[in-house]
Structures are given as C-alpha cells and as structure tokens.
Design a protein around this motif. Sequence first.
Motif, PDB file in Angstrom:
ATOM      1  N   GLN A  19       0.825  -1.201   0.000  1.00 54.42           N
ATOM      2  CA  GLN A  19       0.000   0.000   0.000  1.00 54.42           C
ATOM      3  C   GLN A  19       0.863   1.256   0.000  1.00 54.42           C
ATOM      4  O   GLN A  19       0.534   2.255  -0.625  1.00 54.42           O
ATOM      5  N   ALA A  20       1.981   1.185   0.710  1.00 55.34           N
ATOM      6  CA  ALA A  20       2.870   2.349   0.774  1.00 55.34           C
ATOM      7  C   ALA A  20       3.505   2.617  -0.575  1.00 55.34           C
ATOM      8  O   ALA A  20       3.789   3.760  -0.923  1.00 55.34           O
ATOM      9  N   GLN A  21       3.728   1.533  -1.364  1.00 57.73           N
ATOM     10  CA  GLN A  21       4.380   1.696  -2.654  1.00 57.73           C
ATOM     11  C   GLN A  21       3.396   2.050  -3.759  1.00 57.73           C
ATOM     12  O   GLN A  21       3.796   2.520  -4.813  1.00 57.73           O
ATOM     13  N   THR A  22       2.119   1.808  -3.540  1.00 54.07           N
ATOM     14  CA  THR A  22       1.106   2.091  -4.539  1.00 54.07           C
ATOM     15  C   THR A  22       0.677   3.554  -4.458  1.00 54.07           C
ATOM     16  O   THR A  22       0.245   4.016  -3.415  1.00 54.07           O
ATOM     17  N   LYS A  23       0.820   4.247  -5.577  1.00 52.07           N
ATOM     18  CA  LYS A  23       0.471   5.671  -5.620  1.00 52.07           C
ATOM     19  C   LYS A  23      -0.994   5.820  -6.022  1.00 52.07           C
ATOM     20  O   LYS A  23      -1.553   4.987  -6.727  1.00 52.07           O
ATOM     21  N   SER A  24      -1.591   6.905  -5.583  1.00 51.61           N
ATOM     22  CA  SER A  24      -2.978   7.184  -5.957  1.00 51.61           C
ATOM     23  C   SER A  24      -3.128   8.565  -6.580  1.00 51.61           C
ATOM     24  O   SER A  24      -4.230   8.960  -6.934  1.00 51.61           O
ATOM     25  N   THR A  25      -2.014   9.282  -6.717  1.00 46.55           N
ATOM     26  CA  THR A  25      -2.054  10.664  -7.191  1.00 46.55           C
ATOM     27  C   THR A  25      -1.166  10.847  -8.415  1.00 46.55           C
ATOM     28  O   THR A  25      -0.064  10.298  -8.483  1.00 46.55           O
ATOM     29  N   ILE A  26      -1.666  11.610  -9.383  1.00 43.48           N
ATOM     30  CA  ILE A  26      -0.887  11.998 -10.560  1.00 43.48           C
ATOM     31  C   ILE A  26      -0.437  13.438 -10.375  1.00 43.48           C
ATOM     32  O   ILE A  26      -1.241  14.313 -10.042  1.00 43.48           O
ATOM     33  N   TYR A  27       0.849  13.677 -10.588  1.00 46.90           N
ATOM     34  CA  TYR A  27       1.429  15.005 -10.414  1.00 46.90           C
ATOM     35  C   TYR A  27       1.871  15.538 -11.777  1.00 46.90           C
ATOM     36  O   TYR A  27       2.947  15.180 -12.267  1.00 46.90           O
ATOM     37  N   PRO A  28       1.055  16.361 -12.426  1.00 46.74           N
ATOM     38  CA  PRO A  28       1.405  16.870 -13.756  1.00 46.74           C
ATOM     39  C   PRO A  28       2.736  17.623 -13.731  1.00 46.74           C
ATOM     40  O   PRO A  28       2.979  18.470 -12.882  1.00 46.74           O
ATOM     41  N   GLY A  29       3.610  17.275 -14.673  1.00 42.38           N
ATOM     42  CA  GLY A  29       4.889  17.968 -14.806  1.00 42.38           C
ATOM     43  C   GLY A  29       5.990  17.453 -13.914  1.00 42.38           C
ATOM     44  O   GLY A  29       7.150  17.870 -14.050  1.00 42.38           O
ATOM     45  N   ALA A  30       5.679  16.537 -13.007  1.00 40.31           N
ATOM     46  CA  ALA A  30       6.695  15.986 -12.107  1.00 40.31           C
ATOM     47  C   ALA A  30       7.314  14.730 -12.730  1.00 40.31           C
ATOM     48  O   ALA A  30       6.789  14.175 -13.698  1.00 40.31           O
ATOM     49  N   ILE A  31       8.440  14.283 -12.190  1.00 42.70           N
ATOM     50  CA  ILE A  31       9.006  13.015 -12.629  1.00 42.70           C
ATOM     51  C   ILE A  31       8.049  11.903 -12.217  1.00 42.70           C
ATOM     52  O   ILE A  31       7.645  11.806 -11.061  1.00 42.70           O
ATOM     53  N   TRP A  32       7.678  11.081 -13.169  1.00 41.66           N
ATOM     54  CA  TRP A  32       6.718   9.997 -12.945  1.00 41.66           C
ATOM     55  C   TRP A  32       7.492   8.690 -12.962  1.00 41.66           C
ATOM     56  O   TRP A  32       8.034   8.286 -13.996  1.00 41.66           O
ATOM     57  N   GLN A  33       7.550   8.010 -11.845  1.00 43.45           N
ATOM     58  CA  GLN A  33       8.333   6.795 -11.728  1.00 43.45           C
ATOM     59  C   GLN A  33       7.500   5.555 -12.004  1.00 43.45           C
ATOM     60  O   GLN A  33       6.319   5.485 -11.650  1.00 43.45           O
ATOM     61  N   ASP A  34       8.140   4.555 -12.623  1.00 44.68           N
ATOM     62  CA  ASP A  34       7.486   3.279 -12.843  1.00 44.68           C
ATOM     63  C   ASP A  34       7.709   2.372 -11.633  1.00 44.68           C
ATOM     64  O   ASP A  34       8.212   2.810 -10.588  1.00 44.68           O
ATOM     65  N   ASN A  35       7.355   1.099 -11.752  1.00 46.56           N
ATOM     66  CA  ASN A  35       7.465   0.164 -10.632  1.00 46.56           C
ATOM     67  C   ASN A  35       8.911  -0.112 -10.239  1.00 46.56           C
ATOM     68  O   ASN A  35       9.176  -0.612  -9.148  1.00 46.56           O
ATOM     69  N   GLU A  36       9.855   0.239 -11.119  1.00 44.25           N
ATOM     70  CA  GLU A  36      11.271   0.034 -10.821  1.00 44.25           C
ATOM     71  C   GLU A  36      11.939   1.301 -10.304  1.00 44.25           C
ATOM     72  O   GLU A  36      13.145   1.314 -10.069  1.00 44.25           O
ATOM     73  N   GLY A  37      11.133   2.365 -10.141  1.00 45.93           N
ATOM     74  CA  GLY A  37      11.675   3.615  -9.633  1.00 45.93           C
ATOM     75  C   GLY A  37      12.321   4.482 -10.691  1.00 45.93           C
ATOM     76  O   GLY A  37      12.966   5.485 -10.367  1.00 45.93           O
ATOM     77  N   ASN A  38      12.148   4.131 -11.967  1.00 49.05           N
ATOM     78  CA  ASN A  38      12.735   4.901 -13.058  1.00 49.05           C
ATOM     79  C   ASN A  38      11.711   5.857 -13.669  1.00 49.05           C
ATOM     80  O   ASN A  38      10.516   5.559 -13.702  1.00 49.05           O
TER      81      ASN A  38
END
Length: 328
Positions: A19-38
């Motif tokens: 649950q801590a690793q699962t995101k629920s928010t999209i941040y427009p313009g921010a770095i968007w990480q995948d499941n590997e943190g990239n």
Amino acid sequence: MNMKLWLGTCLMFLSTIVQAQTKSTIYPGAIWQDNEGNHIQAHGGGIIKLGKDYYWYGEQRAKGLDTGYRYVSCYKSRDLVNWEFKGNALQLSDPENLGNRWVLERPKVFYNKKTKTYVMYFHLDDARYRFARVGVATSKKPEGPFEYAHSFRPLGKESRDIGQFIDDDGTPYLIFESRPTKGFFIASLTADYLNVDKKVCLVQAPLEGGAIVNYNGLYYAIGSALTGWRPNPNKYATAKSLSGPWSAFKDIAPPEANTYGSQSTMMVKVVGSKKTTVLFLADQWKPAQQWDSRYLWMPLEIGNGKLRLPKPSPFSLNVKTGETQLLH
C-alpha cells in the motif's frame, strides 16, 4: 508465537508495504516513476485498454541507448497511476535507409481482435522530415516484440505527427498531419489494420498532435499549432460526426499559458460506475534533454460542446468509479 498469528502478522506487514508503494495521485509535470523507480519513458505515446489493463506505448528516450536503434517502450497498469515497465516493445534499426538521425515518433498501438494481432503505427522520417511516412510493426503480444512490416503515405499524403482514435463501437482511426494540405486527416483502417482504408475527413486547420474523443455523442478534437518543440495554445473543435462539419477552433486554456508548456498527445475516456472522465494527455518536451521530458495529464472540463483544460494540479483518479479529485 502461534504460527497462524505469525503468518497473519507477516501478511499485514507485506500489505502495508504494498500500500505504501502504490500511488494514488498523478502530479502533472513531475518526474513519474514506474514500478522500478525509473522515470517513465513513453513520450509522444498512446494508451489502449485491453480488458482491465491499460498499456502505454511511447518513445523511449532514456540515456545511454544505442543510437543505431530507435525504441518504443511499453508500460502496463490497472489504474492509470501505477505503471509496470514491460520492456521495449520495439527495437528498430534504420528500416528504410533514412540515414543518420532518422526519426521514429508518436507510436500508437491498435489491437485487431479478428487477427489477434497488435499493430503499431508511428511517424517514420529522415532527419530533414522529407520522408514523411507512417511506419507499421506487428506483434502477437501487447508487450512485443514488434516486427517491422512496412511504411506508406496514408491516402498518398505526407504524414508527420500521428494520433489514434478508437470510437465507442471499436472502430479504429488514424489521425495524421499533412503539411501541404494545411490540415490533419482522419482515416479509417483496413480490416487487417495494416493500412488506411479511406478518408473520413480533412480537418482544414494547420494543427498537429491530433487527439479525438467521443463524449456524450459529440466528437471533440484537439490540436497543436506547428511550432516544433515550442509549446503553443492548443485548440479544440467539435462535430456531431467524424466526417464533420467541424466547428471553429477555440483555445483549451488561456492562450498566454501556452497549454501550460505542453503539447497534446491524446485523450483517454475513463468510463466508471459513477462518472465518465476525459483525461488530457500531453508532453512537456525538453529537446536538449529529451530523457527528462515530462507529462501533463489533467481531467478536462468537458460537455455541451465546451472543453477546458484546468491549470495543472495534482489529482487522484479512481478508474472504477471514473471520479477524480483535484488536490490543491
């Protein structure tokens, strides 16, 4: 410790981590990480939904790639927020002897249920943008690998920026900008999806980055002016039919904002149990540092022939209910 109690404690601990690793928010313009943190590398991309899964394909612009190839990445998600990197769906060397700095841009994937084939379209060009064709690759799996098939000029016209649209009845369409005609075409696909069948409409406006959605029986089209990498005021028009006539184009946001530094890529309609939301998907290009280009996703204010892109703000998204909430 009792074995059942110990197992229960472990499961609760693991659940807390997930649950801590699962995101629920999209941040427009921010770095968007995948499941590997990239940082997600899916620029100029397209999204299709297959069952409960969303697949996001885009230009792979990570650092350190072999410059002799062009890459299309693939990501998978159930909620449009958390994305699993599935690898590069396409790795392609120069397919048409286009020379150094050849171009593969704006990949889009369609799924043909009859042939059970995934068909990828992309803008294929030389460094001077004179080849101006559509490239096609196919795969039997959504994550690839895709194999190059051929290239062509749709309807015999020059084609640069492309977009995709799948109507509510499942009919697929290719959108492509044709500079000599000073407009963008909407064309239906052949039964095997490997070529275009016929012209549906020429929208006579000098726009690229074409995106279309069908909302409450009305079609909305968004496009970007021809300013290269520089952002500009994106505009929209409406029509009761894809064949037109289309209304005059209007700004989707205050013109001085230049679409908040982004360029339209596509619109995604999320049909939930409580609401239908249309997401505006755009790229914030950084041409000198393409690996650091960002994404501007926002829920649109849309309906009754009007469309507005709100000022970017973090937002939560629930694909099951279709609801979004701005988090100011």
